[in-house]
Every structure is written in structure tokens, then in C-alpha cells.
Design a protein around this motif. Structure first.
Motif, PDB file in Angstrom:
ATOM      1  N   GLY A 151       0.793  -1.220   0.000  1.00 58.40           N
ATOM      2  CA  GLY A 151       0.000   0.000   0.000  1.00 58.40           C
ATOM      3  C   GLY A 151       0.824   1.268   0.000  1.00 58.40           C
ATOM      4  N   ARG A 152       2.125   1.143  -0.241  1.00 58.18           N
ATOM      5  CA  ARG A 152       3.004   2.309  -0.259  1.00 58.18           C
ATOM      6  C   ARG A 152       3.176   2.804  -1.693  1.00 58.18           C
ATOM      7  NH1 ARG A 152       6.986  -0.660   3.646  1.00 58.18           N
ATOM      8  NH2 ARG A 152       6.210   0.057   5.649  1.00 58.18           N
ATOM      9  N   GLY A 153       3.113   4.124  -1.836  1.00 61.15           N
ATOM     10  CA  GLY A 153       3.314   4.732  -3.145  1.00 61.15           C
ATOM     11  C   GLY A 153       4.724   5.254  -3.310  1.00 61.15           C
ATOM     12  N   ASP A 154       4.954   5.903  -4.440  1.00 61.83           N
ATOM     13  CA  ASP A 154       6.294   6.415  -4.749  1.00 61.83           C
ATOM     14  C   ASP A 154       6.787   7.422  -3.716  1.00 61.83           C
ATOM     15  OD1 ASP A 154       4.265   8.179  -5.682  1.00 61.83           O
ATOM     16  OD2 ASP A 154       5.623   9.065  -7.148  1.00 61.83           O
ATOM     17  N   LEU A 155       5.911   8.286  -3.228  1.00 64.56           N
ATOM     18  CA  LEU A 155       6.341   9.274  -2.230  1.00 64.56           C
ATOM     19  C   LEU A 155       6.608   8.628  -0.872  1.00 64.56           C
ATOM     20  CD1 LEU A 155       3.918  12.183  -3.146  1.00 64.56           C
ATOM     21  CD2 LEU A 155       6.334  11.938  -3.761  1.00 64.56           C
ATOM     22  N   ASP A 156       5.783   7.648  -0.500  1.00 63.88           N
ATOM     23  CA  ASP A 156       6.039   6.907   0.744  1.00 63.88           C
ATOM     24  C   ASP A 156       7.437   6.299   0.711  1.00 63.88           C
ATOM     25  OD1 ASP A 156       3.465   7.127   2.073  1.00 63.88           O
ATOM     26  OD2 ASP A 156       2.692   5.683   0.620  1.00 63.88           O
ATOM     27  N   ARG A 157       7.740   5.615  -0.391  1.00 65.05           N
ATOM     28  CA  ARG A 157       9.036   4.951  -0.494  1.00 65.05           C
ATOM     29  C   ARG A 157      10.190   5.950  -0.509  1.00 65.05           C
ATOM     30  NH1 ARG A 157       5.771   2.030  -3.833  1.00 65.05           N
ATOM     31  NH2 ARG A 157       6.635   2.945  -5.732  1.00 65.05           N
ATOM     32  N   ALA A 158       9.999   7.094  -1.163  1.00 63.62           N
ATOM     33  CA  ALA A 158      11.057   8.121  -1.188  1.00 63.62           C
ATOM     34  C   ALA A 158      11.315   8.669   0.216  1.00 63.62           C
ATOM     35  CB  ALA A 158      10.660   9.247  -2.138  1.00 63.62           C
ATOM     36  N   MET A 159      10.250   8.909   0.993  1.00 64.82           N
ATOM     37  CA  MET A 159      10.412   9.429   2.358  1.00 64.82           C
ATOM     38  C   MET A 159      11.099   8.395   3.258  1.00 64.82           C
ATOM     39  SD  MET A 159       9.298  12.520   2.421  1.00 64.82           S
ATOM     40  CE  MET A 159       9.246  12.747   4.172  1.00 64.82           C
ATOM     41  N   ILE A 160      10.689   7.159   3.149  1.00 67.33           N
ATOM     42  CA  ILE A 160      11.306   6.093   3.949  1.00 67.33           C
ATOM     43  C   ILE A 160      12.780   5.953   3.583  1.00 67.33           C
ATOM     44  CG2 ILE A 160      11.343   3.593   4.334  1.00 67.33           C
ATOM     45  CD1 ILE A 160       8.209   3.751   4.018  1.00 67.33           C
ATOM     46  N   ASP A 161      13.083   5.975   2.282  1.00 64.67           N
ATOM     47  CA  ASP A 161      14.472   5.864   1.836  1.00 64.67           C
ATOM     48  C   ASP A 161      15.310   7.030   2.353  1.00 64.67           C
ATOM     49  OD1 ASP A 161      16.623   4.684   0.256  1.00 64.67           O
ATOM     50  OD2 ASP A 161      16.354   6.428  -1.059  1.00 64.67           O
ATOM     51  N   ALA A 162      14.783   8.245   2.257  1.00 66.31           N
ATOM     52  CA  ALA A 162      15.520   9.420   2.737  1.00 66.31           C
ATOM     53  C   ALA A 162      15.742   9.357   4.246  1.00 66.31           C
ATOM     54  CB  ALA A 162      14.769  10.699   2.373  1.00 66.31           C
ATOM     55  N   ALA A 163      14.717   8.947   4.988  1.00 63.14           N
ATOM     56  CA  ALA A 163      14.854   8.833   6.450  1.00 63.14           C
ATOM     57  C   ALA A 163      15.909   7.794   6.812  1.00 63.14           C
ATOM     58  CB  ALA A 163      13.510   8.478   7.075  1.00 63.14           C
TER      59      ALA A 163
ATOM     60  N   ASN B 226      19.614   8.618   8.476  1.00 68.86           N
ATOM     61  CA  ASN B 226      19.457   8.247   9.889  1.00 68.86           C
ATOM     62  C   ASN B 226      18.542   9.210  10.638  1.00 68.86           C
ATOM     63  OD1 ASN B 226      21.258   6.006   9.721  1.00 68.86           O
ATOM     64  ND2 ASN B 226      22.930   7.475   9.688  1.00 68.86           N
ATOM     65  N   LEU B 227      17.354   9.444  10.073  1.00 64.54           N
ATOM     66  CA  LEU B 227      16.419  10.388  10.672  1.00 64.54           C
ATOM     67  C   LEU B 227      15.426   9.733  11.631  1.00 64.54           C
ATOM     68  CD1 LEU B 227      15.696  12.591   7.543  1.00 64.54           C
ATOM     69  CD2 LEU B 227      17.256  13.051   9.439  1.00 64.54           C
ATOM     70  N   GLY B 228      15.529   8.443  11.821  1.00 67.90           N
ATOM     71  CA  GLY B 228      14.700   7.779  12.818  1.00 67.90           C
ATOM     72  C   GLY B 228      13.302   7.425  12.360  1.00 67.90           C
ATOM     73  N   GLY B 229      13.021   7.524  11.098  1.00 62.89           N
ATOM     74  CA  GLY B 229      11.714   7.131  10.584  1.00 62.89           C
ATOM     75  C   GLY B 229      11.030   8.266   9.849  1.00 62.89           C
ATOM     76  N   ALA B 230      10.210   7.878   8.920  1.00 64.16           N
ATOM     77  CA  ALA B 230       9.493   8.854   8.107  1.00 64.16           C
ATOM     78  C   ALA B 230       8.148   9.186   8.740  1.00 64.16           C
ATOM     79  CB  ALA B 230       9.280   8.300   6.693  1.00 64.16           C
ATOM     80  N   ILE B 231       7.564  10.280   8.312  1.00 64.16           N
ATOM     81  CA  ILE B 231       6.232  10.675   8.753  1.00 64.16           C
ATOM     82  C   ILE B 231       5.222   9.631   8.282  1.00 64.16           C
ATOM     83  CG2 ILE B 231       6.738  13.141   8.860  1.00 64.16           C
ATOM     84  CD1 ILE B 231       5.528  13.408   6.067  1.00 64.16           C
ATOM     85  N   PRO B 232       4.042   9.579   8.893  1.00 59.00           N
ATOM     86  CA  PRO B 232       3.072   8.539   8.520  1.00 59.00           C
ATOM     87  C   PRO B 232       2.690   8.551   7.045  1.00 59.00           C
ATOM     88  CG  PRO B 232       2.386   9.657  10.520  1.00 59.00           C
ATOM     89  CD  PRO B 232       3.577  10.397   9.992  1.00 59.00           C
ATOM     90  N   SER B 233       2.540   9.719   6.449  1.00 60.22           N
ATOM     91  CA  SER B 233       2.169   9.820   5.049  1.00 60.22           C
ATOM     92  C   SER B 233       2.659  11.167   4.515  1.00 60.22           C
ATOM     93  CB  SER B 233       0.648   9.730   4.912  1.00 60.22           C
ATOM     94  OG  SER B 233       0.256   9.846   3.570  1.00 60.22           O
ATOM     95  N   PRO B 234       3.289  11.180   3.346  1.00 59.39           N
ATOM     96  CA  PRO B 234       3.730  12.460   2.795  1.00 59.39           C
ATOM     97  C   PRO B 234       2.531  13.401   2.631  1.00 59.39           C
ATOM     98  CG  PRO B 234       4.716  10.643   1.586  1.00 59.39           C
ATOM     99  CD  PRO B 234       3.683  10.053   2.496  1.00 59.39           C
TER     100      PRO B 234
END
Length: 83
Positions: A19-31, A35-43
Motif C-alpha cells: 500500500g506504499r506509493g512512490d512518495l512513501d518509499r522516497a520518504m522512507i528511503d531518505a529517512a 538516519n532520521l529515525g523514521g518517516a512521517i506517517p504519510s507524505p
């Protein structure tokens, strides 16, 4: 920070089996990469925040009705101006 916020969720493409889209994956990858400790729940874009003058039910009603209608009206005005 306290109060209610209005988030505008961004359109995503290439939704995967989780259920993850392109922006979800980009945020998770960047986090992960930084080493940002996790991405926000949804871009998203925060349109309004810190609203603490109304109760939950009134805030929900306004977001569902008033804010939604204001956004639709503005979008219609922009469409008409392009014609």
C-alpha cells in the motif's frame, strides 16, 4: 505544538503490495539514508495547524463541509480562469 491540523495528502503512483506509493518509499528511503529515525506517517502538506479554538466535533464538521467547499470553489475559479 497543540491543536488540530489540516493535512493535504499528495497523490501517489506505483502503489506496491504494502500500500506504499512512490512518495512513501522516497520518504522512507531518505529517512533511512540520513538516519532520521523514521518517516512521517504519510507524505503531506500542512495547510492549517495549531487550531485550538474549536472542539473536535465542530472542527470535523468545518473540515468536512466549510474547508472542503472553500477548496472546491477555489479550484473551480482557477479552472474557469484558464478557459
Amino acid at each position: 505544538f497543540s491543536g488540530y491540523s489540516l493535512w493535504l495528502e499528495l497523490a501517489q503512483v506505483d502503489i506496491d503490495d504494502d500500500g506504499r506509493g512512490d512518495l512513501d518509499r522516497a520518504m522512507i528511503d531518505a529517512a533511512d539514508r540520513h538516519n532520521l529515525g523514521g518517516a512521517i506517517p504519510s507524505p503531506h502538506v500542512t495547510a492549517l495547524y495549531g487550531i485550538d479554538t474549536l472542539g473536535e466535533e465542530e472542527m470535523r464538521r468545518r473540515f468536512r463541509e466549510d474547508v472542503r467547499q472553500a477548496l472546491l470553489d477555489k479550484a473551480e475559479m482557477r479552472r474557469r480562469s484558464r478557459e
